[in-house]
Design a protein around this motif. Structure first.
Motif, short mmCIF file in Angstrom:
data_model
loop_
_atom_site.label_atom_id
_atom_site.label_comp_id
_atom_site.label_asym_id
_atom_site.label_seq_id
_atom_site.Cartn_x
_atom_site.Cartn_y
_atom_site.Cartn_z
N UNK A 123 0.82 -1.20 0.00
CA UNK A 123 0.00 0.00 0.00
C UNK A 123 0.86 1.26 0.00
N UNK A 124 1.87 1.26 0.83
CA UNK A 124 2.77 2.42 0.91
C UNK A 124 3.41 2.68 -0.46
N UNK A 125 3.78 1.59 -1.13
CA UNK A 125 4.41 1.72 -2.44
C UNK A 125 3.44 2.38 -3.43
N UNK A 126 2.18 1.95 -3.38
CA UNK A 126 1.21 2.54 -4.29
C UNK A 126 1.08 4.05 -4.06
N UNK A 127 1.02 4.43 -2.80
CA UNK A 127 0.86 5.85 -2.50
C UNK A 127 2.03 6.66 -3.03
N UNK B 58 14.37 3.23 0.95
CA UNK B 58 13.71 2.46 2.00
C UNK B 58 14.57 2.52 3.25
N UNK B 59 13.98 2.84 4.38
CA UNK B 59 14.74 2.98 5.62
C UNK B 59 14.18 2.05 6.70
N UNK C 8 9.05 -7.94 6.20
CA UNK C 8 7.79 -8.28 5.53
C UNK C 8 7.18 -7.06 4.85
N UNK C 9 7.28 -5.94 5.52
CA UNK C 9 6.75 -4.71 4.91
C UNK C 9 7.58 -4.31 3.70
N UNK C 10 8.89 -4.45 3.85
CA UNK C 10 9.78 -4.09 2.74
C UNK C 10 9.50 -4.97 1.52
N UNK C 11 9.30 -6.23 1.78
CA UNK C 11 8.95 -7.17 0.71
C UNK C 11 7.72 -6.70 -0.06
N UNK C 12 6.68 -6.37 0.69
CA UNK C 12 5.45 -5.91 0.05
C UNK C 12 5.69 -4.65 -0.75
N UNK C 13 6.50 -3.78 -0.17
CA UNK C 13 6.81 -2.51 -0.83
C UNK C 13 7.50 -2.77 -2.17
N UNK C 14 8.48 -3.64 -2.14
CA UNK C 14 9.23 -3.95 -3.37
C UNK C 14 8.34 -4.66 -4.39
N UNK C 15 7.48 -5.53 -3.87
CA UNK C 15 6.62 -6.30 -4.77
C UNK C 15 5.77 -5.39 -5.64
N UNK C 16 5.30 -4.31 -5.05
CA UNK C 16 4.46 -3.40 -5.84
C UNK C 16 5.17 -2.95 -7.10
N UNK C 17 6.43 -2.59 -6.95
CA UNK C 17 7.14 -2.03 -8.10
C UNK C 17 7.46 -3.10 -9.13
#
Lengths: 355, 355
Positions: free
Chosen positions: B183-187, B199-200, B214-223
């Motif tokens: 979600x963060x990635x989409x925003x 990413x920090x 886990x959050x970082x994974x999701x973030x990267x997955x978006x892209x």
DNA sequence: CTGAAAGCGCTTACAG
DNA sequence: CTGAAAGCGCTTACAG
């Protein structure tokens, strides 16, 4: 174990009666402000209640009492969109929780396209014997007439979904319309630093139109307050909600303003614009609208709608009933205004959203 | 009014007893699966219960019963950030609601920087006499050891905030970490069609580090899933959480990557980056992070943080306790996994947000 | 204006 | 294995 506590302090009506040297029946009379108690005894008992910090056992109270409380709900029927199914679900959920406390709920529905259905239902309600009302006051003057009579009879009422301020309602539960428009503006502006934005109002009822205006106001305020000189706003009002008519109006708008980059629809009819986008294969425009409806969610999933603003319709119904319950049955204080959060729904988070 | 209903159908234990030709004590035994009832009577009574659709009156049940239920909570103490105050508030709210049902709640806290404090508290809990546990299993192996003993003793436990799957917990209540990163990635991508994103991860505890991943994974997955070839990702891990150290690490990152347009902080420490931005007068970068903490909200208000992802920490505590209550006291079924919504908090809607 | 007593629908010793 | 009886903390007629 605790030998020293063999005789725990009595703390209920019994103890109050003992201390005041009266019977528990008299204590009960004072607790419930019933008449037929001398000023003296009343005073003494109230002092003791204060002193020992008496909290009535609500379980015992409800169990012993045969009193039933009848609540009545007056909201729009589901039509065109299934928006009102959500508050209804919330109402049902509240009912399940509190029916063991002797509460029953009667539901009346009115047609948003026909004020007379509202007035007729209101009349029936006044003819019935109810202890509390949950009301969506879509039609202002009809609602005022109804609530005037309620107030006169001491029948408490709660507004949901839209407010009529200063009407002595027990409370208002619903969205902060202006701010939700402001929020929508921020989202669009975040994705569109520069460009033209179309505001679309779709509604045939003049009465609820005033809601849409509040959102539009908030939307416009964002741009003027934040010095977004690079964003231009245009708008159209669509009062004929047939697909053909909406399409024609949008055709017209996009012809006149060939450079529109984003569209803000001020209510749940955003699905109509999404449908139009899909038919015309428009993919590059930002689209933001309202409400967690299955059709809207479909367009969200497909990336045609970018954001939906949602304001917990189910929760509104639930909290509405619970507020009546708190006030009427439990006798506790409730907040005067309960604004729903302004939830931002996207493709990524919609499946975790709880109405 | 209803003359025909002078003798309303009995529907409680009394009626069951009458029909089964036994005493209500025996009915009670069957209802609560207590031993000491012949198979025959048990069967007959159960049939009648089925037939009349018996629903015990929970008010009467609680009033008559002197049984108390003791719940225990084991969560991190508030430190560095005040995140854990929210679940604690939710726990208190649940306690207020259910204490009239004879539930008491004992609270234990551990130090997120010291596993041994977890184990010590766990030991104390096992020495006490509890009926249910609400647990934030931050330390995986210590938690496993604890829950193994609980399971062995038939002591039910609920996980909040982070899950350890397949551990026979009553349920898990908390965020879907991967999806919140997505979600963060989409925003960010919505506001930044093209550019470099930092990413920090800021955290000194290795154990909870796995959450951030886990959050970082999701973030990267978006892209990668959305073919965002124009967005580049870089990352830094910061394990020393002193201000000086964080600043130095950020200095280094921005020196090496002079073209960073957006920063995603995988937890509530986003305030540290915001603080850095403010000091360095960095205004043009998008900043997204986690959690509704007062400091974070301050930066949100000032426009330094753009979005906060928040997952109803208070609600987690509340629902956690209520789940134990539903299961242990009310005996109703509860959901195995209750993911919190992924709430997007902005300058515009934070004041309407309810944790 | 006040009190004694029955009862709400269960649970809990206790006795058999 | 089973039942009679007291009691949870209130409310509700009813009688005075």
């Amino acid at each position: 174990m605790d030998k020293q506590n063999d005789k725990p302090q009595l703390s209920g009506v019994k103890e109050i009666a003992r201390r005041a040297n009266v019977s528990i029946a008299t204590v009960d009379r004072v607790i419930h402000n019933r008449k037929g108690v001398s000023e003296n005894t009343r005073k003494k008992i109230n002092e003791i209640i204060e002193e020992i910090g008496f909290q009535p056992n609500i379980l015992a109270s409800r169990l012993a009492s045969k009193k039933v409380n009848r609540f009545v709900v007056l909201i729009p029927e589901s039509q065109e969109t299934d928006y009102w199914e959500s508050p209804l679900r919330g109402i049902g959920r509240a009912e399940d929780e509190i029916k063991q406390y002797g509460v029953s709920i009667v539901r009346y529905f009115y047609d948003l396209n026909d004020k007379t259905t509202f007035s007729k239902a209101a009349e029936k309600i006044l003819a019935g014997n109810f202890d509390g009302v949950l009301l969506a006051p879509s039609f202002i003057s009809e609602s005022l007439e109804f609530t005037a009579t309620c107030r006169q009879r001491g029948l408490p009422y709660v507004f949901i979904n839209s407010d009529i301020p200063a009407q002595h309602s027990l409370c208002y539960i619903g969205p902060h319309l202006y701010q939700s428009g402001y929020q929508a503006a921020h989202l669009i502006s975040f994705g569109l630093k520069e460009g033209k934005i179309l505001i679309v109002n779709i509604s045939k009822e003049i009465d609820s139109y005033h809601h849409l205006l509040r959102k539009e106001e908030g939307f416009r305020a964002f741009f003027s307050e934040n010095d977004k000189v690079l964003n231009k706003l245009v708008k159209i009002d669509i009062r004929n909600t047939s697909e053909a008519s909406i399409d024609a109006d949008l055709d017209w708008a996009f012809e006149v303003h060939h450079d529109i980059d984003a569209v803000f629809v001020t209510n749940s009819r955003v699905q109509s614009v999404a449908h139009y986008f899909e038919k015309k294969n428009i993919q590059d425009k930002i689209l933001v609208g309202y409400d967690f409806l299955s059709e809207n969610i479909e367009y969200l999933k497909r990336g045609i709608i970018d954001f939906l603003i949602c304001q917990k319709p189910e929760e509104q119904g639930y909290i509405g009933i619970m507020s009546l319950f708190q006030h009427i049955v439990m006798g506790t204080a409730i907040e005067k205004e309960k604004f729903m959060p302004i939830d931002i729904i996207t493709k990524e988070n919609y499946e975790f959203y709880s109405n």
